[in-house]
Design a protein around this motif. Structure first.
Motif, PDB file in Angstrom:
ATOM      1  N   LEU A 166       0.835  -1.199   0.000  1.00  0.00           N
ATOM      2  CA  LEU A 166       0.000   0.000   0.000  1.00  0.00           C
ATOM      3  C   LEU A 166       0.873   1.254   0.000  1.00  0.00           C
ATOM      4  N   ALA A 167       1.936   1.242   0.751  1.00  0.00           N
ATOM      5  CA  ALA A 167       2.845   2.402   0.789  1.00  0.00           C
ATOM      6  C   ALA A 167       3.391   2.690  -0.620  1.00  0.00           C
ATOM      7  N   ILE A 168       3.724   1.638  -1.345  1.00  0.00           N
ATOM      8  CA  ILE A 168       4.215   1.819  -2.720  1.00  0.00           C
ATOM      9  C   ILE A 168       3.139   2.477  -3.579  1.00  0.00           C
ATOM     10  N   ARG A 169       1.901   2.010  -3.453  1.00  0.00           N
ATOM     11  CA  ARG A 169       0.804   2.610  -4.225  1.00  0.00           C
ATOM     12  C   ARG A 169       0.636   4.089  -3.889  1.00  0.00           C
ATOM     13  N   VAL A 170       0.725   4.406  -2.596  1.00  0.00           N
ATOM     14  CA  VAL A 170       0.564   5.795  -2.159  1.00  0.00           C
ATOM     15  C   VAL A 170       1.658   6.675  -2.748  1.00  0.00           C
ATOM     16  N   TYR A 171       2.904   6.216  -2.665  1.00  0.00           N
ATOM     17  CA  TYR A 171       4.006   7.046  -3.157  1.00  0.00           C
ATOM     18  C   TYR A 171       4.040   7.110  -4.691  1.00  0.00           C
ATOM     19  N   ARG A 172       3.466   6.123  -5.346  1.00  0.00           N
ATOM     20  CA  ARG A 172       3.274   6.239  -6.807  1.00  0.00           C
ATOM     21  C   ARG A 172       2.274   7.351  -7.098  1.00  0.00           C
ATOM     22  N   LEU A 217      11.044   1.521  -1.374  1.00  0.00           N
ATOM     23  CA  LEU A 217      10.061   0.595  -0.800  1.00  0.00           C
ATOM     24  C   LEU A 217      10.026  -0.732  -1.550  1.00  0.00           C
ATOM     25  N   SER A 218      10.258  -0.698  -2.853  1.00  0.00           N
ATOM     26  CA  SER A 218      10.219  -1.943  -3.615  1.00  0.00           C
ATOM     27  C   SER A 218      11.337  -2.893  -3.180  1.00  0.00           C
ATOM     28  N   PHE A 219      12.445  -2.344  -2.696  1.00  0.00           N
ATOM     29  CA  PHE A 219      13.520  -3.198  -2.173  1.00  0.00           C
ATOM     30  C   PHE A 219      13.103  -3.865  -0.859  1.00  0.00           C
ATOM     31  N   LEU A 220      12.141  -3.257  -0.163  1.00  0.00           N
ATOM     32  CA  LEU A 220      11.708  -3.791   1.139  1.00  0.00           C
ATOM     33  C   LEU A 220      10.530  -4.741   1.027  1.00  0.00           C
ATOM     34  N   GLU A 221       9.938  -4.792  -0.154  1.00  0.00           N
ATOM     35  CA  GLU A 221       8.705  -5.546  -0.332  1.00  0.00           C
ATOM     36  C   GLU A 221       8.828  -7.021   0.056  1.00  0.00           C
ATOM     37  N   HIS A 222       9.997  -7.589  -0.114  1.00  0.00           N
ATOM     38  CA  HIS A 222      10.156  -9.021   0.145  1.00  0.00           C
ATOM     39  C   HIS A 222      10.982  -9.322   1.396  1.00  0.00           C
ATOM     40  N   VAL A 223      11.205  -8.305   2.218  1.00  0.00           N
ATOM     41  CA  VAL A 223      11.922  -8.527   3.481  1.00  0.00           C
ATOM     42  C   VAL A 223      10.944  -9.198   4.435  1.00  0.00           C
ATOM     43  N   GLU A 224      11.306 -10.395   4.900  1.00  0.00           N
ATOM     44  CA  GLU A 224      10.393 -11.164   5.744  1.00  0.00           C
ATOM     45  C   GLU A 224      10.631 -10.957   7.230  1.00  0.00           C
ATOM     46  N   ASN A 225      11.872 -10.689   7.615  1.00  0.00           N
ATOM     47  CA  ASN A 225      12.176 -10.512   9.025  1.00  0.00           C
ATOM     48  C   ASN A 225      11.604  -9.178   9.505  1.00  0.00           C
ATOM     49  N   LYS A 226      10.697  -9.229  10.473  1.00  0.00           N
ATOM     50  CA  LYS A 226       9.998  -8.024  10.948  1.00  0.00           C
ATOM     51  C   LYS A 226      10.963  -7.001  11.542  1.00  0.00           C
ATOM     52  N   GLN A 227      11.972  -7.478  12.270  1.00  0.00           N
ATOM     53  CA  GLN A 227      12.938  -6.554  12.875  1.00  0.00           C
ATOM     54  C   GLN A 227      13.732  -5.817  11.786  1.00  0.00           C
ATOM     55  N   LEU A 228      14.138  -6.561  10.788  1.00  0.00           N
ATOM     56  CA  LEU A 228      14.900  -5.982   9.684  1.00  0.00           C
ATOM     57  C   LEU A 228      14.036  -4.969   8.922  1.00  0.00           C
ATOM     58  N   GLY A 281      13.601  -1.849  10.944  1.00  0.00           N
ATOM     59  CA  GLY A 281      14.800  -1.024  10.892  1.00  0.00           C
ATOM     60  C   GLY A 281      14.820  -0.159   9.649  1.00  0.00           C
ATOM     61  N   HIS A 282      14.513  -0.750   8.507  1.00  0.00           N
ATOM     62  CA  HIS A 282      14.501   0.014   7.256  1.00  0.00           C
ATOM     63  C   HIS A 282      13.411   1.086   7.271  1.00  0.00           C
ATOM     64  N   ILE A 283      12.267   0.756   7.834  1.00  0.00           N
ATOM     65  CA  ILE A 283      11.181   1.736   7.920  1.00  0.00           C
ATOM     66  C   ILE A 283      11.587   2.889   8.840  1.00  0.00           C
ATOM     67  N   GLN A 284      12.260   2.573   9.933  1.00  0.00           N
ATOM     68  CA  GLN A 284      12.710   3.631  10.837  1.00  0.00           C
ATOM     69  C   GLN A 284      13.687   4.580  10.149  1.00  0.00           C
ATOM     70  N   ILE A 285      14.494   4.060   9.251  1.00  0.00           N
ATOM     71  CA  ILE A 285      15.391   4.928   8.477  1.00  0.00           C
ATOM     72  C   ILE A 285      14.571   5.905   7.647  1.00  0.00           C
ATOM     73  N   LEU A 286      13.510   5.409   7.022  1.00  0.00           N
ATOM     74  CA  LEU A 286      12.656   6.282   6.203  1.00  0.00           C
ATOM     75  C   LEU A 286      12.022   7.386   7.044  1.00  0.00           C
ATOM     76  N   PHE A 287      11.742   7.080   8.315  1.00  0.00           N
ATOM     77  CA  PHE A 287      11.178   8.077   9.220  1.00  0.00           C
ATOM     78  C   PHE A 287      12.259   8.960   9.855  1.00  0.00           C
ATOM     79  N   GLY A 288      13.521   8.619   9.590  1.00  0.00           N
ATOM     80  CA  GLY A 288      14.623   9.419  10.141  1.00  0.00           C
ATOM     81  C   GLY A 288      15.016   9.049  11.558  1.00  0.00           C
ATOM     82  N   ASN A 289      14.547   7.908  12.043  1.00  0.00           N
ATOM     83  CA  ASN A 289      14.855   7.450  13.401  1.00  0.00           C
ATOM     84  C   ASN A 289      16.049   6.498  13.369  1.00  0.00           C
ATOM     85  N   ILE A 290      17.221   7.056  13.265  1.00  0.00           N
ATOM     86  CA  ILE A 290      18.429   6.265  13.039  1.00  0.00           C
ATOM     87  C   ILE A 290      18.760   5.358  14.223  1.00  0.00           C
TER      88      ILE A 290
END
Length: 171
Positions: free
Chosen positions: A44-50, A61-72, A75-84
């Motif tokens: 859904l996030a990909i659709r929104v940003y399109r 986001l397309s690189f994250l689409e197939h990441v299965e590990n929730k923690q991983l 982490g990537h989502i937190q980077i997008l929010f700027g929460n390093i």
């Protein structure tokens, strides 16, 4: 507008999508995109940003689409929010803690990167130290650059000594 807020708060994201299409204002799209990321709905996030016309975010986001590990993924989502710092915590708790080291390297946060390298992958300390030294050298901070080059050499020579069989000294 009220319906949109209600849909977001109750996580009825597809209804929020329909409402955002009707409202067609950037602030609603961003709110929906952020909520989709919060709940890790990458599709859904990909659709929104399109819809927002943000190809960089769509690609990220397309690189994250197939990441299965929730923690991983978190982490990537937190980077997008700027929460390093939060991203680093998630990476360290994930199936691939070396992502925390990659994050600090990418940010050129060398002190943190060296600490992480020491604990996660000691063999990468020389590489990180050399990268840090290169940056210091480009800033004309030669004493600290030299210290980092020496650190890399010391770590390398220590690892060589550890690899040398003890019997080799007896010959």
């Amino acid at each position: 507008v009220l319906k949109f807020g209600s849909c977001l708060s109750t996580l009825q994201l597809e209804q929020a999508w329909s409402t955002a299409l009707r409202l067609n204002e950037e602030k609603y799209w961003f709110a929906l995109g952020n909520k989709a990321l919060e709940v890790m709905n990458i599709g859904l996030a990909i659709r929104v940003y399109r819809e927002l016309g943000d190809p960089g975010m769509v690609l990220s986001l397309s690189f994250l689409e197939h990441v299965e590990n929730k923690q991983l993924l978190s982490g990537h989502i937190q980077i997008l929010f700027g929460n390093i710092d939060k991203a680093q915590e998630y990476f360290l708790a994930s199936s691939d803690p070396s992502e925390a080291l990659n994050l600090r390297r990418d940010l050129m946060d060398w002190d943190q990167a060296i600490r992480l390298a020491s604990s996660l992958d000691p063999s990468s300390v020389p590489s990180v130290s050399i990268q840090y030294a290169h940056q210091l050298e480009s800033k004309a901070d030669y004493p600290n650059a030299l210290r980092n080059y020496e650190n890399a050499l010391n770590v390398l020579s220590e690892s060589k000594r550890e690899e040398t069989p003890k019997d080799a000294f007896l010959e």
